[in-house]
Motif scaffolding. Structure first.
Motif, mmCIF file in Angstrom:
data_model
loop_
_atom_site.group_PDB
_atom_site.id
_atom_site.type_symbol
_atom_site.label_atom_id
_atom_site.label_comp_id
_atom_site.label_asym_id
_atom_site.label_seq_id
_atom_site.Cartn_x
_atom_site.Cartn_y
_atom_site.Cartn_z
ATOM 1 N N SER A 297 0.833 -1.204 0.000
ATOM 2 C CA SER A 297 0.000 0.000 0.000
ATOM 3 C C SER A 297 0.864 1.249 0.000
ATOM 4 C CB SER A 297 -0.917 0.019 1.228
ATOM 5 O OG SER A 297 -1.799 -1.073 1.216
ATOM 6 N N VAL A 300 2.564 1.564 -3.578
ATOM 7 C CA VAL A 300 1.610 1.968 -4.616
ATOM 8 C C VAL A 300 1.163 3.406 -4.390
ATOM 9 C CG1 VAL A 300 -0.703 1.549 -5.552
ATOM 10 C CG2 VAL A 300 0.846 -0.375 -5.143
ATOM 11 N N SER A 301 0.915 3.783 -3.146
ATOM 12 C CA SER A 301 0.501 5.157 -2.848
ATOM 13 C C SER A 301 1.585 6.151 -3.244
ATOM 14 C CB SER A 301 0.196 5.297 -1.352
ATOM 15 O OG SER A 301 -0.852 4.444 -0.968
ATOM 16 N N GLU A 303 3.820 5.705 -5.607
ATOM 17 C CA GLU A 303 3.855 5.741 -7.066
ATOM 18 C C GLU A 303 2.718 6.591 -7.649
ATOM 19 O OE1 GLU A 303 5.754 4.363 -9.636
ATOM 20 O OE2 GLU A 303 7.286 4.060 -8.111
ATOM 21 N N PHE A 341 -4.668 -1.590 -8.423
ATOM 22 C CA PHE A 341 -3.291 -1.540 -8.908
ATOM 23 C C PHE A 341 -2.636 -2.865 -8.536
ATOM 24 C CE2 PHE A 341 -4.505 2.876 -8.370
ATOM 25 C CZ PHE A 341 -3.985 3.493 -9.501
ATOM 26 N N ARG A 343 0.125 -6.008 -8.915
ATOM 27 C CA ARG A 343 1.496 -6.248 -9.324
ATOM 28 C C ARG A 343 1.521 -7.166 -10.535
ATOM 29 N NH1 ARG A 343 1.227 -7.614 -3.400
ATOM 30 N NH2 ARG A 343 -0.848 -7.121 -4.134
ATOM 31 N N SER A 359 -2.052 -6.481 0.456
ATOM 32 C CA SER A 359 -1.124 -5.357 0.565
ATOM 33 C C SER A 359 0.088 -5.663 1.433
ATOM 34 C CB SER A 359 -1.863 -4.134 1.128
ATOM 35 O OG SER A 359 -2.456 -4.439 2.373
ATOM 36 N N LEU A 365 5.815 -8.039 -4.641
ATOM 37 C CA LEU A 365 6.109 -6.700 -5.158
ATOM 38 C C LEU A 365 7.526 -6.637 -5.717
ATOM 39 C CD1 LEU A 365 5.376 -3.689 -5.490
ATOM 40 C CD2 LEU A 365 6.247 -3.336 -3.172
ATOM 41 N N LEU A 371 2.640 -2.169 -12.702
ATOM 42 C CA LEU A 371 1.362 -2.191 -12.009
ATOM 43 C C LEU A 371 0.259 -2.301 -13.057
ATOM 44 C CD1 LEU A 371 1.901 0.644 -9.365
ATOM 45 C CD2 LEU A 371 2.041 -1.835 -8.994
#
Length: 397
Positions: A297, A300-301, A303, A341, A343, A359, A365, A371
């Protein structure tokens, strides 16, 4: 619930474009140009040869084979080149100045390679193997545009046109702070219920990859006073505070508890997975973005929200990651109402999902190189369906 685009706009508005500074070429790698840079000289700066061979007058080579005296040698770097006398040739090396009067270079392979009187067996068209002055770039024209990231080829061009310093945007200074009483420094023994702290390492690397300067603060336990004390002690050195953890809806959410009372940080739910709980605002006037604590999380946040904001502040003309269309190698499902999103591994126009949507799956990851973006209104996609993928760097190959 806030949309992804709405929260992106909120985070982007926190960071103004950074001030300009002048740096030497040797310190400019990875930086971003703040202003256009013009060529101090033309490239090439003079007519020169593109081959090792013989500089000649094309109309004197109408009848072949042609035998012509070699009047001179022109190595690269020679500065006193004589004009080409009619009825002669000059032996010339790649990059050497073309003598006045020559309009063709005959490659050495088309001759007998003689150094006194050369026999030319074939001749190329007029103008062949001649690099004309300014054909690459004219003196005074824009060599590098504002917003250009400075990589190897850009720095090579800057040096080639005579530039010694470059105007770039200052790198953003980012403080990274992880929270959680369960966190332990890697290398220390773990007690039951404890985990090694990894988010700060992940986020520091992500900030540096985006072009920023990151500094990792020691992570703090779930204690409001300790959190605020640690944060405020470092504010003067930061353009951005970046935290992970402590922003969900449960108890012991230290970031949320500490910052909610300030009235300058807003905590919201964003319609995405992973990374729903988010926060953004200021602490004593310094921008802060609070990310969720699960490693995937948090990544991704970063990114989706932080990386493009940092790159925009740095002056990147194109701050977003590259995207590509790809076809799924297997079917997938996605929850309604949330942008997913996932992987993935992208290879040759195909993408396969790496691991599940959890997550906490940081090992998956680490094996992803993209993504996979699934829109909010899509709940199922069959094998072979086309999806949008965000290409991320630093994945295992």
């Amino acid at each position: 619930m806030r949309t992804v685009e709405e929260h992106q706009a909120v985070v982007a508005a926190l960071l103004e474009q950074l001030p300009e500074e002048q740096v030497e070429l040797t310190a400019a790698h990875g930086r971003v140009l703040a202003r256009d840079v013009r060529a101090a000289v033309a490239l090439p700066g003079f007519d020169n040869s593109a081959m090792d061979g013989y500089a000649a007058r094309w109309d004197e080579l109408a009848e072949l084979p042609a035998r012509l005296p070699v009047a001179d040698d022109i190595p690269a770097g020679r500065t006193d080149v004589r004009p080409l006398e009619p009825g002669t040739v000059q032996r010339i090396m790649t990059g050497a100045p073309l003598p006045a009067g020559a309009d063709v270079v005959v490659p050495v392979e088309l001759t007998d390679r003689a150094t006194d009187v050369v026999t030319i067996h074939e001749t190329p068209d007029k103008g062949t193997h001649v690099r004309t002055a300014g054909e690459d770039i004219a003196e005074g024209s824009v060599a590098l545009a504002a917003g250009t990231p400075l990589g190897a080829s850009q720095l090579g061009l800057a040096a080639a046109v005579g530039v010694t310093t470059l105007p770039v945007r200052r790198r953003p200074r980012v403080l990274v702070l992880s929270t959680g009483s369960e966190l332990v420094e890697p290398g220390q023994p773990l007690r039951p219920g404890q985990i090694y702290e990894s988010n700060s390492m992940l986020l520091v690397a992500a900030v540096e990859d985006a072009g920023g300067e990151a500094r990792r603060l020691h992570f703090v336990p779930d204690d409001v006073e300790a959190f605020l004390t640690t944060l405020r002690a470092e504010l003067d050195s930061a353009d951005l505070l970046l935290t992970s953890g402590g922003v969900s809806a449960g108890a012991y959410e230290v970031v949320k508890d500490a910052l909610s009372g300030l009235g300058t940080v807003e905590f919201v739910k964003v319609g995405m997975q992973p990374g729903g709980p988010q926060g953004a605002g200021t602490v004593d006037g310094v921008p802060i973005v609070t990310l969720p604590g699960n490693p995937v999380s948090s990544f991704v946040s970063f990114e989706v929200f932080v990386r493009p904001a940092l790159r925009r502040a740095l002056g990147h003309a194109n701050p977003d990651r590259l995207r590509a269309p790809a076809r799924l190698t297997a079917s997938l499902t996605s929850p309604a109402g949330k942008r997913q999103f996932l992987r993935g591994r992208y290879d040759g126009g195909l993408v396969s999902q790496v691991g599940g949507p959890g997550s906490h799956l940081v090992a998956h990851l680490a094996r992803a190189n993209c993504l996979v973006v699934v829109p909010e209104d899509v709940t199922e996609l069959p094998e072979g369906a086309e999806v949008d993928v965000v290409l991320i760097e630093g994945a295992l190959q």
